[in-house]
Design a protein around this motif. Sequence first.
Motif, PDB file in Angstrom:
ATOM      1  N   PRO A 426       1.261  -1.003   0.071  1.00 30.60           N
ATOM      2  CA  PRO A 426      -0.254   0.389  -0.135  1.00 30.60           C
ATOM      3  C   PRO A 426       0.888   1.271  -0.321  1.00 30.60           C
ATOM      4  CG  PRO A 426       0.175  -1.319   2.168  1.00 30.60           C
ATOM      5  CD  PRO A 426       0.889  -2.136   1.597  1.00 30.60           C
ATOM      6  N   LEU A 427       0.616   2.039  -0.907  1.00 34.81           N
ATOM      7  CA  LEU A 427       1.070   3.426  -0.848  1.00 34.81           C
ATOM      8  C   LEU A 427       0.329   4.652  -0.651  1.00 34.81           C
ATOM      9  CD1 LEU A 427       3.992   3.099  -3.612  1.00 34.81           C
ATOM     10  CD2 LEU A 427       4.651   2.793  -1.693  1.00 34.81           C
ATOM     11  N   ALA A 428       0.915   5.152  -0.231  1.00 28.31           N
ATOM     12  CA  ALA A 428       0.003   6.535   0.156  1.00 28.31           C
ATOM     13  C   ALA A 428       0.733   7.831  -0.821  1.00 28.31           C
ATOM     14  CB  ALA A 428      -0.008   6.682   2.012  1.00 28.31           C
ATOM     15  N   LEU A 429       0.110   8.050  -1.176  1.00 31.54           N
ATOM     16  CA  LEU A 429       1.540   8.952  -1.859  1.00 31.54           C
ATOM     17  C   LEU A 429       0.890   9.764  -1.291  1.00 31.54           C
ATOM     18  CD1 LEU A 429       1.378   7.814  -5.564  1.00 31.54           C
ATOM     19  CD2 LEU A 429       3.223   7.029  -4.112  1.00 31.54           C
ATOM     20  N   GLU A 430       1.871  11.276  -1.720  1.00 26.45           N
ATOM     21  CA  GLU A 430       1.545  12.794  -1.433  1.00 26.45           C
ATOM     22  C   GLU A 430       2.958  13.300  -2.133  1.00 26.45           C
ATOM     23  OE1 GLU A 430       3.604  13.572   3.083  1.00 26.45           O
ATOM     24  OE2 GLU A 430       1.539  12.245   2.972  1.00 26.45           O
ATOM     25  N   PRO A 431       2.886  14.888  -2.144  1.00 23.02           N
ATOM     26  CA  PRO A 431       3.628  15.492  -2.656  1.00 23.02           C
ATOM     27  C   PRO A 431       4.830  15.403  -1.651  1.00 23.02           C
ATOM     28  CG  PRO A 431       1.963  16.819  -2.928  1.00 23.02           C
ATOM     29  CD  PRO A 431       0.968  15.997  -2.129  1.00 23.02           C
ATOM     30  N   PRO A 472       6.653   9.116   1.568  1.00 24.53           N
ATOM     31  CA  PRO A 472       8.216   9.094   2.763  1.00 24.53           C
ATOM     32  C   PRO A 472       7.675   8.053   3.348  1.00 24.53           C
ATOM     33  CG  PRO A 472       5.529  10.809   2.958  1.00 24.53           C
ATOM     34  CD  PRO A 472       5.084   9.825   2.086  1.00 24.53           C
ATOM     35  N   LYS A 473       7.368   6.850   4.105  1.00 24.40           N
ATOM     36  CA  LYS A 473       7.998   6.244   4.744  1.00 24.40           C
ATOM     37  C   LYS A 473       8.225   5.161   3.993  1.00 24.40           C
ATOM     38  CE  LYS A 473       6.524   2.040   7.128  1.00 24.40           C
ATOM     39  NZ  LYS A 473       5.319   0.997   7.239  1.00 24.40           N
ATOM     40  N   TRP A 474       8.321   4.943   2.481  1.00 22.83           N
ATOM     41  CA  TRP A 474       8.926   3.522   1.554  1.00 22.83           C
ATOM     42  C   TRP A 474       9.824   4.364   0.633  1.00 22.83           C
ATOM     43  CZ3 TRP A 474       7.961  -0.314   4.062  1.00 22.83           C
ATOM     44  CH2 TRP A 474       6.116  -0.623   3.956  1.00 22.83           C
ATOM     45  N   CYS A 475      10.141   5.754   0.590  1.00 25.99           N
ATOM     46  CA  CYS A 475      10.944   6.697  -0.026  1.00 25.99           C
ATOM     47  C   CYS A 475      12.095   6.977   0.803  1.00 25.99           C
ATOM     48  CB  CYS A 475      10.233   7.974  -0.300  1.00 25.99           C
ATOM     49  SG  CYS A 475      11.092   8.508  -1.292  1.00 25.99           S
ATOM     50  N   ARG A 476      11.835   6.788   2.230  1.00 29.45           N
ATOM     51  CA  ARG A 476      13.114   6.944   3.462  1.00 29.45           C
ATOM     52  C   ARG A 476      13.715   5.663   3.308  1.00 29.45           C
ATOM     53  NH1 ARG A 476       9.986   8.302   7.032  1.00 29.45           N
ATOM     54  NH2 ARG A 476      10.785  10.536   6.959  1.00 29.45           N
ATOM     55  N   ARG A 477      12.441   4.142   3.034  1.00 24.55           N
ATOM     56  CA  ARG A 477      13.033   3.279   3.179  1.00 24.55           C
ATOM     57  C   ARG A 477      14.629   2.824   1.953  1.00 24.55           C
ATOM     58  NH1 ARG A 477      11.940  -2.112   5.458  1.00 24.55           N
ATOM     59  NH2 ARG A 477      13.181  -3.166   4.770  1.00 24.55           N
ATOM     60  N   MET A 478      14.032   3.184   0.699  1.00 26.37           N
ATOM     61  CA  MET A 478      14.394   2.774  -0.413  1.00 26.37           C
ATOM     62  C   MET A 478      15.866   3.812  -0.630  1.00 26.37           C
ATOM     63  SD  MET A 478      13.443   4.896  -4.370  1.00 26.37           S
ATOM     64  CE  MET A 478      13.825   6.545  -3.244  1.00 26.37           C
ATOM     65  N   LEU A 479      15.610   5.444   0.623  1.00 21.00           N
ATOM     66  CA  LEU A 479      17.150   5.643   0.529  1.00 21.00           C
ATOM     67  C   LEU A 479      18.013   5.353   1.285  1.00 21.00           C
ATOM     68  CD1 LEU A 479      16.022   9.303   0.117  1.00 21.00           C
ATOM     69  CD2 LEU A 479      17.140   8.128  -1.714  1.00 21.00           C
ATOM     70  N   ASP A 480      17.546   5.050   2.567  1.00 17.96           N
ATOM     71  CA  ASP A 480      18.461   4.219   3.015  1.00 17.96           C
ATOM     72  C   ASP A 480      19.288   2.405   2.674  1.00 17.96           C
ATOM     73  OD1 ASP A 480      17.961   5.778   5.813  1.00 17.96           O
ATOM     74  OD2 ASP A 480      16.235   4.571   6.461  1.00 17.96           O
ATOM     75  N   ASN A 481      18.976   1.944   2.314  1.00 18.47           N
ATOM     76  CA  ASN A 481      18.533   1.110   1.551  1.00 18.47           C
ATOM     77  C   ASN A 481      20.371   1.351   0.636  1.00 18.47           C
ATOM     78  OD1 ASN A 481      16.432  -0.528   2.804  1.00 18.47           O
ATOM     79  ND2 ASN A 481      15.984  -1.604   0.931  1.00 18.47           N
ATOM     80  N   LEU A 482      19.864   2.218  -0.071  1.00 15.61           N
ATOM     81  CA  LEU A 482      20.825   2.732  -1.164  1.00 15.61           C
ATOM     82  C   LEU A 482      22.065   3.162  -0.802  1.00 15.61           C
ATOM     83  CD1 LEU A 482      18.733   4.318  -4.199  1.00 15.61           C
ATOM     84  CD2 LEU A 482      19.876   2.037  -3.623  1.00 15.61           C
ATOM     85  N   ILE A 483      21.946   3.680   0.488  1.00 16.39           N
ATOM     86  CA  ILE A 483      23.589   4.851   1.304  1.00 16.39           C
ATOM     87  C   ILE A 483      23.411   3.173   1.980  1.00 16.39           C
ATOM     88  CG2 ILE A 483      23.951   6.342   2.913  1.00 16.39           C
ATOM     89  CD1 ILE A 483      21.063   8.130   1.260  1.00 16.39           C
ATOM     90  N   LEU A 545      18.496  -8.715  -0.088  1.00 18.14           N
ATOM     91  CA  LEU A 545      17.310  -8.625  -0.179  1.00 18.14           C
ATOM     92  C   LEU A 545      16.935  -7.263  -0.263  1.00 18.14           C
ATOM     93  CD1 LEU A 545      14.899 -10.451   1.615  1.00 18.14           C
ATOM     94  CD2 LEU A 545      15.019 -10.605  -0.833  1.00 18.14           C
ATOM     95  N   GLY A 546      18.002  -5.965  -0.042  1.00 19.63           N
ATOM     96  CA  GLY A 546      17.907  -4.474   0.106  1.00 19.63           C
ATOM     97  C   GLY A 546      18.141  -3.926  -0.584  1.00 19.63           C
ATOM     98  N   MET A 547      18.788  -4.427  -1.526  1.00 19.18           N
ATOM     99  CA  MET A 547      18.534  -3.692  -2.913  1.00 19.18           C
ATOM    100  C   MET A 547      17.954  -3.890  -3.704  1.00 19.18           C
ATOM    101  SD  MET A 547      21.692  -1.580  -3.102  1.00 19.18           S
ATOM    102  CE  MET A 547      21.765  -0.991  -4.633  1.00 19.18           C
ATOM    103  N   SER A 548      17.006  -5.811  -4.167  1.00 15.76           N
ATOM    104  CA  SER A 548      15.908  -5.410  -4.707  1.00 15.76           C
ATOM    105  C   SER A 548      14.775  -4.579  -4.011  1.00 15.76           C
ATOM    106  CB  SER A 548      15.572  -6.757  -4.578  1.00 15.76           C
ATOM    107  OG  SER A 548      14.629  -7.085  -4.938  1.00 15.76           O
ATOM    108  N   ILE A 549      14.914  -4.728  -3.317  1.00 19.13           N
ATOM    109  CA  ILE A 549      13.895  -3.862  -2.257  1.00 19.13           C
ATOM    110  C   ILE A 549      13.639  -2.571  -2.859  1.00 19.13           C
ATOM    111  CG2 ILE A 549      12.413  -2.580   0.207  1.00 19.13           C
ATOM    112  CD1 ILE A 549      13.858  -5.642   0.654  1.00 19.13           C
TER     113      ILE A 549
END
Length: 601
Positions: A426-431, A472-483, A545-549
């Motif tokens: 589930p994605l709660a999209l917002e600007p 924001p929640k999943w976008c933060r998770r994406m950046l955390d995995n990459l960094i 699984l981090g990069m795949s996620i």
Amino acid sequence: MKHVRRRLVLHFGFQWLGVSMFLLVMSLTVLMLAIQYIANEGLRRTFPNGLLDNLVLEVEEKEGSLFLPKVWEERIDQADGWLQMVDSAGHVVYSYGTPEDLKTAYTPGELYRMEETQKLGEYRIFTALDTFESESLYFILGLDDEGGRRLQRWMDSLQGEEGLLGEEALNRLGQELGASGETLHIMGEDGTVIQSVGGSPGAAAYTPLELLGMRMEPGSYPAESSLRTDPESGNVWILQRTREAGTYESKPFLYDVILGLAVLGAGVFLCTLAFSIWHGYRYGRPLLLFIGWLERMGQGVYHEALTEKDRRHVFHRSGKVRRSFRLYREVIEGFEETAARLSAIEQERDRLEKTREEWMTGISHDLRTPLATIQGYGHLLESGGYEWSGTELSEMGRMIRAKSDYMLELVKDFSFAFELKNQSLPLALEPVELGEFVRRVVLRYVNDRTLQQMSFVYEGMERDPVWIAADPKWCRRMLDNLISNAVKHNPPGTVVTVRTGRSGTEALIEIEDNGSGMDAETRRKLFERYYRGTNTEERSDGAGLGMSIARSIVHALQGSIEVHSIVGEGTRILLRFPSVYGASENKTKAPHRQEDAILMR
């Protein structure tokens, strides 16, 4: 599929149309042959009257002159006859094969005598009156009457008392006719044969219509006959001779019709049988080909749609589909494409199964280590044989909590990867203003005292905010995995730089480090599930699984991800997202091309 359906409809439609046309043409041909046969038989039976009737119908006028088709002139030659056409003035306007002694014009009396006697000089004639192009024509078909002349000569020189032959004449004619195989009958007025000389005696009497039949339909009788009547005695002299072309057997019309229908039915049956065999061979072979492929697929043989033998039957050496299989070209191509996909899926399944086994081995080790730590501290606390200070108990609790958090993160990764795979996240999209959002994420790493050996830098576009639609929640998770991936797989002292910017209508995030870099195999498998790198010397915590996620979240946000890396020089990961405008943003501002150039280098 529409092309295949249209091709099948056209192919079978034209095929059945062709078969129908073939059967129709063959039926018409047989019918015309039957009509021609019946017409020829009628012409032969009624010859020469039938020939004259056809000549009347076939005469044509061209450039003011009358003429007959060549085929009818040949018929006149075959009958050893001649033809004249006389107009209403008595002039001969057309002649063919006429002897030199015939006139070119006739008086009314001469024409009447010809019609009454059916003779013209020494010739036996057959006449017909017809109107052609409003002009009356009198047709005269003449035949050489040798038999009639012989009869007349015998009647004049050998006839005795009561119109019969004497003894001497009988002997003389008997020898002459016996040598030629001819027979002379002298018939009385009642039809009884009074005298018979020559070959076979034949009938003892003639029926009332038999002589008329000999005269009007001579082709219906097995022998050619010449007749003369003695005006004094009333006897009829009949000279018969065997036909050179053989005897004629009278057959009823129905018999000819039945015979024609039987021939037609046999022809249609043979054509249908031949077409059925051809049809079965033409369309049965592709079906057997497809059945063989389905059988191989049922046996798990996915790597080949066609065997080598089948390929020789289907394709030319040049690679083109043979004509007999061209109708199913799309089907064959679909089979080959399906076989290639199934084979690729099978290989991917084997590879994934191998990777999963490797991952299970690694994850068992990852779970076993923290569990062993928790279990060891549990036994120490449970034994009661030791006295622990408050500091020691606090350290044990901290260790147990850290290991538990680690295991919990592993389980969350498994669940998260499963949701992403099944597209149920589930994605709660917002600007989201990208610059400030990314800056806050980087700031957490800057303030993390456990990462003092690494350096983190953020470079953004403060004068031109960039907005994206994100969770924001999943976008933060994406950046955390990459960094975190850059931190985990690089040595101390590595600088991790994170940039944000815009390129046209796209929002950009760039994560770059100057660390160890990656080889080609690692780059290729970087985003595969359960993959944890090929460097066996470095510590590989996590489930792989981090990069795949991270990639799955990028795709869920309608973005794309690119990786550029050189061994020994570092790695650069570039994320692209469609940008949107926030409520507080000036939509007329143009992007800064200098920052774009930095991000796109």
